[in-house]
Enzyme design. Sequence first.
Site, mmCIF file in Angstrom:
data_model
loop_
_atom_site.group_PDB
_atom_site.id
_atom_site.type_symbol
_atom_site.label_atom_id
_atom_site.label_comp_id
_atom_site.label_asym_id
_atom_site.label_seq_id
_atom_site.Cartn_x
_atom_site.Cartn_y
_atom_site.Cartn_z
ATOM 1 N N MET A 1 24.304 8.782 0.917
ATOM 2 C CA MET A 1 24.249 10.046 1.646
ATOM 3 C C MET A 1 24.567 9.824 3.123
ATOM 4 O O MET A 1 25.210 10.663 3.764
ATOM 5 C CB MET A 1 22.877 10.710 1.485
ATOM 6 C CG MET A 1 22.819 12.138 1.980
ATOM 7 S SD MET A 1 24.023 13.217 1.164
ATOM 8 C CE MET A 1 23.040 13.912 -0.165
ATOM 9 N N LYS B 1 -17.402 -0.378 6.837
ATOM 10 C CA LYS B 1 -17.904 -1.422 5.945
ATOM 11 C C LYS B 1 -19.425 -1.355 5.821
ATOM 12 O O LYS B 1 -19.982 -1.549 4.738
ATOM 13 C CB LYS B 1 -17.473 -2.794 6.473
ATOM 14 C CG LYS B 1 -17.702 -3.910 5.462
ATOM 15 C CD LYS B 1 -17.056 -5.217 5.892
ATOM 16 C CE LYS B 1 -17.188 -6.256 4.778
ATOM 17 N NZ LYS B 1 -16.582 -7.547 5.151
ATOM 18 N N GLU C 1 0.810 -1.226 0.000
ATOM 19 C CA GLU C 1 0.000 0.000 0.000
ATOM 20 C C GLU C 1 0.840 1.270 0.000
ATOM 21 O O GLU C 1 0.396 2.312 -0.481
ATOM 22 C CB GLU C 1 -0.964 0.004 1.188
ATOM 23 C CG GLU C 1 -2.101 -1.009 1.085
ATOM 24 C CD GLU C 1 -1.738 -2.365 1.668
ATOM 25 O OE1 GLU C 1 -0.528 -2.603 1.928
ATOM 26 O OE2 GLU C 1 -2.642 -3.195 1.862
ATOM 27 N N PHE D 1 -11.181 -7.091 14.334
ATOM 28 C CA PHE D 1 -10.119 -7.573 13.448
ATOM 29 C C PHE D 1 -9.796 -6.506 12.399
ATOM 30 O O PHE D 1 -10.679 -5.970 11.748
ATOM 31 C CB PHE D 1 -10.553 -8.873 12.770
ATOM 32 C CG PHE D 1 -9.536 -9.392 11.799
ATOM 33 C CD1 PHE D 1 -8.277 -9.801 12.240
ATOM 34 C CD2 PHE D 1 -9.813 -9.440 10.434
ATOM 35 C CE1 PHE D 1 -7.330 -10.269 11.340
ATOM 36 C CE2 PHE D 1 -8.862 -9.900 9.536
ATOM 37 C CZ PHE D 1 -7.615 -10.317 9.989
ATOM 38 N N GLN D 2 -8.534 -6.228 12.247
ATOM 39 C CA GLN D 2 -8.020 -5.230 11.294
ATOM 40 C C GLN D 2 -8.629 -3.841 11.527
ATOM 41 O O GLN D 2 -8.863 -3.095 10.586
ATOM 42 C CB GLN D 2 -8.228 -5.680 9.839
ATOM 43 C CG GLN D 2 -7.312 -6.856 9.483
ATOM 44 C CD GLN D 2 -7.218 -7.128 7.993
ATOM 45 O OE1 GLN D 2 -8.139 -6.874 7.233
ATOM 46 N NE2 GLN D 2 -6.069 -7.643 7.573
#
Lengths: 207, 627
Positions: B529, B169, B57, B119-120
């Site tokens: 760097m 949802k 993502e 959940f999640q």
Amino acid sequence: MLHTFVALVQDKPGVLTRVASLFRRLSINIVSLTVGESERADTSRMTIVCEAPEHSAHRIRASLYKLEITVDVDEVGRSEAVIRELCLIKVSAGPQEPNGLSSRSQIFELANVFRARVVDLAPESIMLEMTGSSSKIEGLIQVLRESNYTILEVSRTGRMAMRRGHHTSRVLKALGNPNATPTPSNLAKPTTDLIPNEFEDVHEEEE
Amino acid sequence: MSNQTNTNPTLTGAEILWATLVGEGVETVFGYPGGAILPIYDALPKFPVHHILVRHEQGAAHMADGFARASGKVGVCMATSGPGATNLVTGIATAMLDSIPMIAITAQVSSKVLGSDAFQEVDITGITLPITKHNFLVTRAEDIAPTVRLAFQIALSGRPGPVLVDITKDAQQASAPFNFEAAAPPAFRPHPMLRAESSSIQQAIELLRQSKKPLILAGHGVIQSGAEREVIAFAEHNQIPIASTLLGLGAIPTQHPLSLGMMGMHGESWVNHAIQQADLLLAFGMRFDDRVTGNLASYAQNAKKIHIEIDPSEINKNVKVDVALIGDLKEVLTLLLPSLQEKASERLQPLVPVSQPFDSSSQPGNLSSQSFDLSSRSEAERSALPTSTPWLREISAMKGDATVHDIINLPDNGHLYAAHVIHDIWREAVAAGREKETIIVTDVGQHQMWEAQYYKHDVSRSLVTSGGLGTMGFALPAAIGAQVACPDKDVWVIAGDGGFQMTAAELSTIVQEKLPINIAVINNGYLGMVRQWQENLYDKNYSASPILSPNFVKLADAHDINGAHVNLRSEVTPTVTRARTSRQPFLIEFHVEKEDFVYPMIPPGAGLHEMIRRPTKDPLLETAEDE
């Protein structure tokens, strides 16, 4: 120095977090913050008092404006606004106090002088309610302490501020407003301070 | 769906989301499905939106970001709840720091279980509160369309930025009537502090009139505002040289005689000296970042400062300015230009008549075509370009022998330097006549600075790079977004061996989407760097900076991407040409000098004039010295 901001914000969940988070990010301590309904529907009014360097006022104000939930922001100085606070003080006033049961009448007298009201009287304590400027509240608390009364609890709402209406220049001068010119525009909402390089900080330290 | 304006069809929340996105002109979305967002993905095939499946993502957020930077439009990414949403965080913060208009759609657990550690479940609006311009939690289907439309307005208006919309949802699954027009947000209310006062404009003009050594600092705002022509007209009219920030590169063509190039930590010495010696700085759409100012205590002490900036909270934040003109740069300059013409009639006539309004009707996203083009001017116009005011000559004299020791001006000594590679990529594009049709997407580190120094950008939005946040791993996914936004352009990824490995999984996305992206991996075996700072500031204690890498060409091959190794400078240009003309993804692994150093460099805490200059004798250059 102390800054007092009045913010009109949307009345929605999470708004307080957004405002508080802004101060957290700038590492500025909020001295007091009051939230309540305003004259507009769906809009809350916040009075935020914070301790911050003098030059940071513009940035705080601009950052508050940047929040999408902000409708309006104003920074008010003491001389141009009425700033009030509500305080509840519970003082021990039982027989074990230095002056025994006569301490009650002495507390009543003090309350009278400070225009505080007795809102609860219990065998061991008195609760006082007082509205006023922060300095007046500090004064009552200090006198109670110095008179050897035990303060059991203090609950203060924090300051609420509202700009004064349109006054004549004599009134303004008496209030100590340096911009005491009788043009209505710079009273209701000074337009000059919208430009940051012209921003003039007229806020004064609380006594 | 969005065309049904008179009837209000009842749609599910998921359908409303897509219909609203389509109505807002979204054609491509970068995302990754998961449990809570499945209703949205279930509805996706019914809508004319191309969904690009990412591999992580974070890539989705960077792609939406790259899409927005290359096109000027809003980029859209989406992810499921919980880990999907948290993986977006780096990409959202990257967009926030660089003021990129972006919409992140995340799914949330059902509103009935919000706050129960379902959940999640993760509080993504809480997490992203400080890294979004604004965010929303939507729990009802009927709120989706107005919220998403408002999100687009917020993302694009004022100072742009990312907006996150978290949709539960059950809101996706519930049904509600849909009317795109009725969901329009109230007209954008300009910021009450957004006013360039006429008195301030007069002050600015007065400062400019008194100035002998003015300098324009051109930032990202020039590009964001589409004010390239106004800035150039302003500069030419007053013969003011222009220094650019990293994100301002491209807005002013490098070839323009008034263009000085990049300022700041790795800016050329004369650019920084010019800032320190200027008596007037005109900061156009830039925010005096610490990488640009060096030590603030010694920054531009001789200069009055005029700051034109859209965000009032940037005024006096880092550098105290004398005049602040708050507003959109293009609008403010349009106000300033006519007043200047009246006041400064004794100056040279401007090349672009200021009284003639600029064509503001050009399409956004097609900014490069309206950019300044020297070649389109007549010889007379070109010879009239101001090149020799005393101040310009003074800046020119400050160059001294700096360019002599510049790596690209030294003969081939058998070593391959990253600077060579990047400069040759630019020269190859110029030779092919594609320099205005090329977008360079860099990662973060040494190569990024060499890109800024040695790739000579001539048009806006030809450089996509993470400036404010400095996000390693940005280049590859952002290039995918840029290529999707500009399918006809040549897109080059320039990334180091370290950053490339952070998001290398997106190679697979390139193949799945058949995107002809060219990839230059600058491999020096170090986190370059970090190594440079360790060399200079930590007594060469190379703690955790050497990095082992896979054979990147073989890695490409595993993805069916063609590739080549390059070890010699003579191989650079032919291989670059081969990559560019293949019209397929192509990866070149450049094995460059391991312990190279980006010069000049202002050490942290030092003043802008206290830079480490290019060494006149470099042990690596003994061959060149012998000649």
